[in-house]
Design a protein around this motif. Structure first.
Motif, mmCIF file in Angstrom:
data_model
loop_
_atom_site.group_PDB
_atom_site.id
_atom_site.type_symbol
_atom_site.label_atom_id
_atom_site.label_comp_id
_atom_site.label_asym_id
_atom_site.label_seq_id
_atom_site.Cartn_x
_atom_site.Cartn_y
_atom_site.Cartn_z
ATOM 1 N N GLU A 47 -9.347 38.304 -43.620
ATOM 2 C CA GLU A 47 -10.192 39.033 -44.562
ATOM 3 C C GLU A 47 -11.622 39.149 -44.038
ATOM 4 O OE1 GLU A 47 -11.329 41.441 -47.524
ATOM 5 O OE2 GLU A 47 -9.301 40.922 -46.911
ATOM 6 N N LEU A 48 -12.124 38.103 -43.408
ATOM 7 C CA LEU A 48 -13.463 38.157 -42.830
ATOM 8 C C LEU A 48 -13.540 39.254 -41.775
ATOM 9 C CD1 LEU A 48 -16.326 37.018 -42.449
ATOM 10 C CD2 LEU A 48 -15.319 35.366 -40.832
ATOM 11 N N PHE A 49 -12.605 39.266 -40.853
ATOM 12 C CA PHE A 49 -12.610 40.290 -39.810
ATOM 13 C C PHE A 49 -12.449 41.684 -40.421
ATOM 14 C CE2 PHE A 49 -10.675 37.135 -36.481
ATOM 15 C CZ PHE A 49 -11.878 36.455 -36.415
ATOM 16 N N ARG A 50 -11.519 41.827 -41.336
ATOM 17 C CA ARG A 50 -11.262 43.125 -41.978
ATOM 18 C C ARG A 50 -12.512 43.622 -42.712
ATOM 19 N NH1 ARG A 50 -6.262 42.614 -43.243
ATOM 20 N NH2 ARG A 50 -6.611 41.078 -44.860
ATOM 21 N N SER A 51 -13.219 42.711 -43.400
ATOM 22 C CA SER A 51 -14.406 43.114 -44.158
ATOM 23 C C SER A 51 -15.523 43.621 -43.248
ATOM 24 C CB SER A 51 -14.909 41.950 -45.021
ATOM 25 O OG SER A 51 -15.518 40.952 -44.225
ATOM 26 N N ASN A 52 -15.435 43.294 -41.976
ATOM 27 C CA ASN A 52 -16.429 43.756 -41.011
ATOM 28 C C ASN A 52 -15.884 44.833 -40.075
ATOM 29 O OD1 ASN A 52 -18.814 42.234 -41.709
ATOM 30 N ND2 ASN A 52 -17.612 40.436 -41.166
ATOM 31 N N GLY A 53 -14.788 45.459 -40.472
ATOM 32 C CA GLY A 53 -14.264 46.604 -39.748
ATOM 33 C C GLY A 53 -13.398 46.300 -38.546
ATOM 34 N N TRP A 54 -13.030 45.030 -38.346
ATOM 35 C CA TRP A 54 -12.133 44.673 -37.245
ATOM 36 C C TRP A 54 -10.733 44.529 -37.823
ATOM 37 C CZ3 TRP A 54 -13.674 42.738 -32.101
ATOM 38 C CH2 TRP A 54 -15.023 43.007 -31.814
ATOM 39 N N GLY A 55 -9.783 45.314 -37.321
ATOM 40 C CA GLY A 55 -8.447 45.326 -37.901
ATOM 41 C C GLY A 55 -7.348 45.195 -36.864
ATOM 42 N N ASP A 56 -6.184 45.781 -37.200
ATOM 43 C CA ASP A 56 -4.973 45.644 -36.386
ATOM 44 C C ASP A 56 -4.728 44.177 -36.062
ATOM 45 O OD1 ASP A 56 -4.367 48.356 -36.344
ATOM 46 O OD2 ASP A 56 -5.637 48.720 -34.597
ATOM 47 N N GLY A 57 -4.928 43.330 -37.077
ATOM 48 C CA GLY A 57 -4.853 41.892 -36.891
ATOM 49 C C GLY A 57 -3.456 41.369 -36.627
ATOM 50 N N TRP A 58 -3.418 40.204 -36.075
ATOM 51 C CA TRP A 58 -2.165 39.506 -35.802
ATOM 52 C C TRP A 58 -2.390 38.012 -35.982
ATOM 53 C CZ3 TRP A 58 -3.153 36.109 -31.918
ATOM 54 C CH2 TRP A 58 -4.141 36.443 -30.986
ATOM 55 N N ARG A 59 -1.290 37.303 -36.174
ATOM 56 C CA ARG A 59 -1.278 35.837 -36.243
ATOM 57 C C ARG A 59 -0.314 35.333 -35.183
ATOM 58 N NH1 ARG A 59 -0.703 33.930 -42.542
ATOM 59 N NH2 ARG A 59 -2.317 35.292 -43.434
ATOM 60 N N ASN A 60 -0.790 34.410 -34.366
ATOM 61 C CA ASN A 60 0.072 33.847 -33.329
ATOM 62 C C ASN A 60 -0.698 32.747 -32.620
ATOM 63 O OD1 ASN A 60 2.145 33.417 -31.474
ATOM 64 N ND2 ASN A 60 2.520 35.588 -31.165
ATOM 65 N N VAL A 110 -3.789 31.245 -34.449
ATOM 66 C CA VAL A 110 -4.912 32.102 -34.104
ATOM 67 C C VAL A 110 -4.749 33.429 -34.818
ATOM 68 C CG1 VAL A 110 -6.122 33.246 -32.189
ATOM 69 C CG2 VAL A 110 -5.052 31.007 -31.833
ATOM 70 N N VAL A 111 -5.868 33.954 -35.318
ATOM 71 C CA VAL A 111 -5.898 35.301 -35.881
ATOM 72 C C VAL A 111 -6.695 36.160 -34.912
ATOM 73 C CG1 VAL A 111 -6.741 36.755 -37.759
ATOM 74 C CG2 VAL A 111 -5.733 34.516 -38.261
ATOM 75 N N GLY A 112 -6.090 37.229 -34.459
ATOM 76 C CA GLY A 112 -6.771 38.164 -33.572
ATOM 77 C C GLY A 112 -6.996 39.477 -34.270
ATOM 78 N N ALA A 113 -8.007 40.218 -33.831
ATOM 79 C CA ALA A 113 -8.290 41.533 -34.392
ATOM 80 C C ALA A 113 -9.100 42.342 -33.381
ATOM 81 C CB ALA A 113 -9.038 41.416 -35.718
ATOM 82 N N TYR A 114 -9.253 43.638 -33.688
ATOM 83 C CA TYR A 114 -9.884 44.577 -32.770
ATOM 84 C C TYR A 114 -10.827 45.492 -33.539
ATOM 85 C CZ TYR A 114 -5.866 42.847 -30.284
ATOM 86 O OH TYR A 114 -4.940 42.000 -29.731
ATOM 87 N N PRO A 115 -11.857 46.022 -32.856
ATOM 88 C CA PRO A 115 -12.727 46.987 -33.526
ATOM 89 C C PRO A 115 -11.947 48.270 -33.799
ATOM 90 C CG PRO A 115 -13.342 46.775 -31.208
ATOM 91 C CD PRO A 115 -12.257 45.768 -31.474
ATOM 92 N N PRO A 116 -12.516 49.170 -34.607
ATOM 93 C CA PRO A 116 -11.756 50.357 -35.024
ATOM 94 C C PRO A 116 -11.605 51.434 -33.956
ATOM 95 C CG PRO A 116 -13.934 50.391 -35.990
ATOM 96 C CD PRO A 116 -13.801 49.073 -35.268
ATOM 97 N N PHE A 117 -11.875 51.132 -32.720
ATOM 98 C CA PHE A 117 -11.690 52.090 -31.631
ATOM 99 C C PHE A 117 -11.176 51.333 -30.417
ATOM 100 C CE2 PHE A 117 -15.972 50.432 -31.577
ATOM 101 C CZ PHE A 117 -16.069 49.939 -30.292
ATOM 102 N N GLY A 118 -10.676 52.070 -29.462
ATOM 103 C CA GLY A 118 -10.104 51.448 -28.271
ATOM 104 C C GLY A 118 -8.594 51.462 -28.354
#
Length: 182
Positions: free
Chosen positions: A56-69, A131-139
């Motif tokens: 939720e922290l990452f998502r609230s700052n625009g970093w998405g496509d998250g994963w858990r692993n 670990v929770v990973g995420a990416y900015p909205p581009f790339g």
């Protein structure tokens, strides 16, 4: 999942640790921007799924496509996208920057922000590592694991733009100062 107000209470303002790594011929690393680590950036309270707090922290700052692993146990990097790693549970020893990089111990509540090209590899971990990973909205996600990918990566890494928000601290985050354009 914590609400917006509760989420803000769980974020601890931290000065980042910044690490720059040289190109080692296999892992290019980023030519301008440092990897940032925020030790203890997130408080993970009992009774709440820690991964949902980080997501939720990452998502609230625009970093998405998250994963858990976890983190792959082999050296790899991403040449077309930046990545944030939030440790939701457990601990790990991770070598960042490739074989000539730096080994860091990361634990629950820590966050590492890797600019495109930054090598990373899990050397060891606790059995409960999450670990929770995420990416900015581009790339574009890619997985670079072969020396033959190095030359192309040298061209694509500098083209990956700076995110508008730090994945932990938003528009006021240290990432925006540490990762200057130009």
């Amino acid at each position: 999942m914590p609400g917006r107000a509760k989420l803000a209470e769980l974020v601890n303002r931290r000065e980042p640790l910044a690490f720059r790594f040289a190109d080692d011929g296999f892992v290019p690393n980023h030519p301008r921007w440092p990897m940032l680590v925020y030790p203890g950036a997130v408080t993970l309270p009992d009774g709440v799924d820690p991964a949902s707090v980080v997501e939720e922290l990452f998502r609230s700052n625009g970093w998405g496509d998250g994963w858990r692993n976890g983190i792959f146990a082999y050296v790899h990097y991403h040449s077309r996208i930046h990545e944030v790693l939030g440790i939701a549970r457990g601990m790990a020893e991770v070598r960042f920057g490739g074989d000539k990089g730096k080994v860091l111990t990361v634990k629950a509540g820590d966050v590492a922000i890797l600019p495109a090209g930054t090598g990373h590899q899990r050397l060891s971990s606790s059995s409960d590592l999450l670990v929770v990973g995420a990416y900015p909205p581009f790339g574009t996600y890619d997985l670079c694991i072969r020396v033959e990918q190095h030359e192309a990566a040298l061209r694509t890494i500098p083209e990956v733009g700076r995110p508008e928000k730090d994945p932990v601290y938003g528009r006021e985050g240290p990432l925006l100062t540490a990762w200057q354009e130009g």
